[in-house]
Write an enzyme that holds these catalytic residues in place. Structure first.
Site, PDB file in Angstrom:
ATOM      1  N   ILE A  17      40.999  -1.594  83.098  1.00 27.08           N
ATOM      2  CA  ILE A  17      40.834  -1.817  81.900  1.00 27.08           C
ATOM      3  C   ILE A  17      41.099  -0.937  80.944  1.00 27.08           C
ATOM      4  CG2 ILE A  17      39.594  -2.946  79.817  1.00 27.08           C
ATOM      5  CD1 ILE A  17      40.412  -5.145  81.889  1.00 27.08           C
ATOM      6  N   SER A 146      34.271 -11.167  77.944  1.00 27.01           N
ATOM      7  CA  SER A 146      35.296 -11.153  79.393  1.00 27.01           C
ATOM      8  C   SER A 146      36.740 -11.671  79.086  1.00 27.01           C
ATOM      9  CB  SER A 146      34.295 -11.818  80.491  1.00 27.01           C
ATOM     10  OG  SER A 146      34.626 -13.393  80.289  1.00 27.01           O
ATOM     11  N   CYS A 147      37.521 -11.809  80.149  1.00 25.88           N
ATOM     12  CA  CYS A 147      38.786 -12.144  80.188  1.00 25.88           C
ATOM     13  C   CYS A 147      38.679 -13.708  79.991  1.00 25.88           C
ATOM     14  CB  CYS A 147      39.545 -11.678  81.410  1.00 25.88           C
ATOM     15  SG  CYS A 147      38.622 -11.915  82.809  1.00 25.88           S
ATOM     16  N   ASN A 148      37.698 -14.306  80.794  1.00 21.93           N
ATOM     17  CA  ASN A 148      37.762 -15.952  80.747  1.00 21.93           C
ATOM     18  C   ASN A 148      37.045 -15.991  79.305  1.00 21.93           C
ATOM     19  OD1 ASN A 148      38.186 -16.910  83.435  1.00 21.93           O
ATOM     20  ND2 ASN A 148      36.712 -15.686  84.121  1.00 21.93           N
ATOM     21  N   HIS A 226      43.068 -16.089  86.696  1.00 20.28           N
ATOM     22  CA  HIS A 226      41.998 -17.107  86.464  1.00 20.28           C
ATOM     23  C   HIS A 226      42.727 -18.470  86.181  1.00 20.28           C
ATOM     24  CE1 HIS A 226      39.220 -14.227  86.908  1.00 20.28           C
ATOM     25  NE2 HIS A 226      39.216 -13.648  85.578  1.00 20.28           N
ATOM     26  N   GLN A 310      43.636 -11.849  83.959  1.00 16.30           N
ATOM     27  CA  GLN A 310      42.356 -11.186  83.798  1.00 16.30           C
ATOM     28  C   GLN A 310      42.376  -9.818  83.560  1.00 16.30           C
ATOM     29  OE1 GLN A 310      43.420 -12.280  86.810  1.00 16.30           O
ATOM     30  NE2 GLN A 310      43.544 -10.288  88.056  1.00 16.30           N
TER      31      GLN A 310
END
Ligand SMILES: NC(=O)c1ccc[n+]([C@@H]2O[C@H](COP(=O)([O-])OP(=O)(O)OC[C@H]3O[C@@H](n4cnc5c(N)ncnc54)[C@H](OP(=O)(O)O)[C@@H]3O)[C@@H](O)[C@H]2O)c1
Length: 349
Positions: A17, A146-148, A226, A310
């Site tokens: 990241i 978070s990415c999700n 994801h 992600q």
């Protein structure tokens, strides 16, 4: 803030990241990278050298700092030296080391941004661009979720804004590891997250408490993306159709809608190939990918799938979060447009 009104940004943790946030910040005209940290003179230092980002050691330990020079790298000092020249630090360290780092940032008097591996309880504040940019204005610190959770927020917040009420159940089909990660699995199993609900859905409520949401999660042996399977219950009188929901997402920032059957982009493998084909750096896809032919509104129940890259969807959010905390842009859409226009110079947006 720096004399010339350029926001001076430090990156603590130059990994998956961190290196991406550094490039996105570097592309902006209102901010600059004043340094990135590495724990030791290893993988990643050469990238920082190529980008002309000053290297600092994650620690203030004189021996650890000296090791960089011994390996041939120009190390400008320890974390304290970096914080002394920064307005704000983006912490991209592995999850759960944040509490100790936060103390250092507060002692140095710099603003801070953590990533989704840290808990909301530690930061007391969370962020996504579309959900709560304004609420984050001039705060001392925040956490880019978070990415999700960022992915859920991208498609659910516009839906909530239209409906004024939203109840959501979703299943996160999660990648087992990042492509560059050789330490995680599973490699031949489907692993349910035996903590129900999983944290991803409820985490949306840290940025948009009005959305009622629960989630479950399974990890599968893939590294690419994801995939979310989402069922949302809309209130009576929502006035939407399948087509108008799709249109809403087409007009939402950082969402791509494509028809799987027509384009042949019907799995996460083709989505990633698409990102590479259009020349995205690292093959990243900052946008959330929604399959048009996977969207169906049946009465008050909306079904859809979306894919999340992600390693990269949170990158532009970090740039917007810097502007929010520094108080330099109060309108989220203006910040998003500025961020994406600058990134597009290297990313073919
Ligand atoms: N990867 C993803 O898909 C993803 C997506 C969204 C959010 N996140 C979140 O982003 C954060 C970073 O994840 P990542 O995937 O980038 O991890 P990563 O690739 O393992 O990178 C973490 C970096 O932090 C450095 N580091 C180790 N200990 C540190 C410390 N005490 N203080 C500062 N830096 C330290 C490491 O440095 P050295 O290399 O020098 O040893 C490493 O480069 C986590 O909170 C994660 O949950 C990750």
């Amino acid at each position: 803030m720096g004399n010339n009104m350029t926001i001076k940004v430090a990156i603590n943790g130059y990994g998956t990241i961190g290196k991406r946030v550094a490039d996105a910040v570097d592309a902006q005209t209102d901010m600059e990278i004043v340094g990135v940290t590495k724990t030791r003179p290893a993988f990643g230092c050469d990238l920082a050298v190529r980008k002309n980002f000053p290297i600092y050691c994650t620690y203030d330990d004189a021996g650890k700092i000296a090791a960089f020079a011994e390996a041939g790298y120009d190390c400008h000092g320890g974390l304290s030296d970096l914080l002394a020249v920064a307005d704000i630090v983006v912490d991209c360290s592995p999850g759960k080391v944040g509490a100790a780092n936060k103390e250092k940032y507060e002692a140095a008097g710099v603003k801070w941004i953590f990533q989704g591996g840290e808990k909301h309880a530690m930061t007391g504040n969370s962020y996504t661009s579309s959900a709560n940019h304004f609420e984050n204005l001039n705060c001392n610190g925040t956490r880019v979720v978070s990415c999700n959770t960022t992915g859920l927020s991208r498609t659910l917040v516009p839906l909530y804004s239209h409906c004024g009420q939203l109840k959501v159940e979703c299943t996160m089909i999660r990648r087992a590891a990042d492509p560059g990660d050789s330490n995680k699995g599973p490699i031949n199993a489907i692993k349910p997250v035996l903590h129900v609900p999983s944290h991803h859905g409820p985490d949306v409520m840290t940025v948009k408490p009005e959305i009622e949401i629960n989630s479950m999660a399974v990890a599968v042996p893939t590294t690419l993306m994801h995939c979310h399977s989402i069922v949302a219950t809309l209130p009576e009188g929502h006035g939407l159709t399948t087509e108008s929901v799709i249109e809403m997402w087409r007009e939402s920032p950082r969402v791509i809608v494509m028809n799987g059957a027509q384009t042949g982009i019907s799995t996460t493998a083709e989505v990633m190939e698409f990102a590479r084909d259009i020349g995205r750096k690292w093959g990243d896809l900052h946008e959330i990918f929604v399959w048009e032919d996977g969207v169906k509104l049946d009465g008050n129940t909306l079904y859809y799938f979306q894919a999340i890259h992600q390693e990269s969807d949170v990158i532009p959010e970090n740039v917007d979060a810097i502007r929010a905390l520094m108080g330099t842009e109060s309108d989220w859409k203006t910040s998003v447009a500025k961020t994406d226009a600058a990134i597009s110079l290297y990313n073919n947006l």
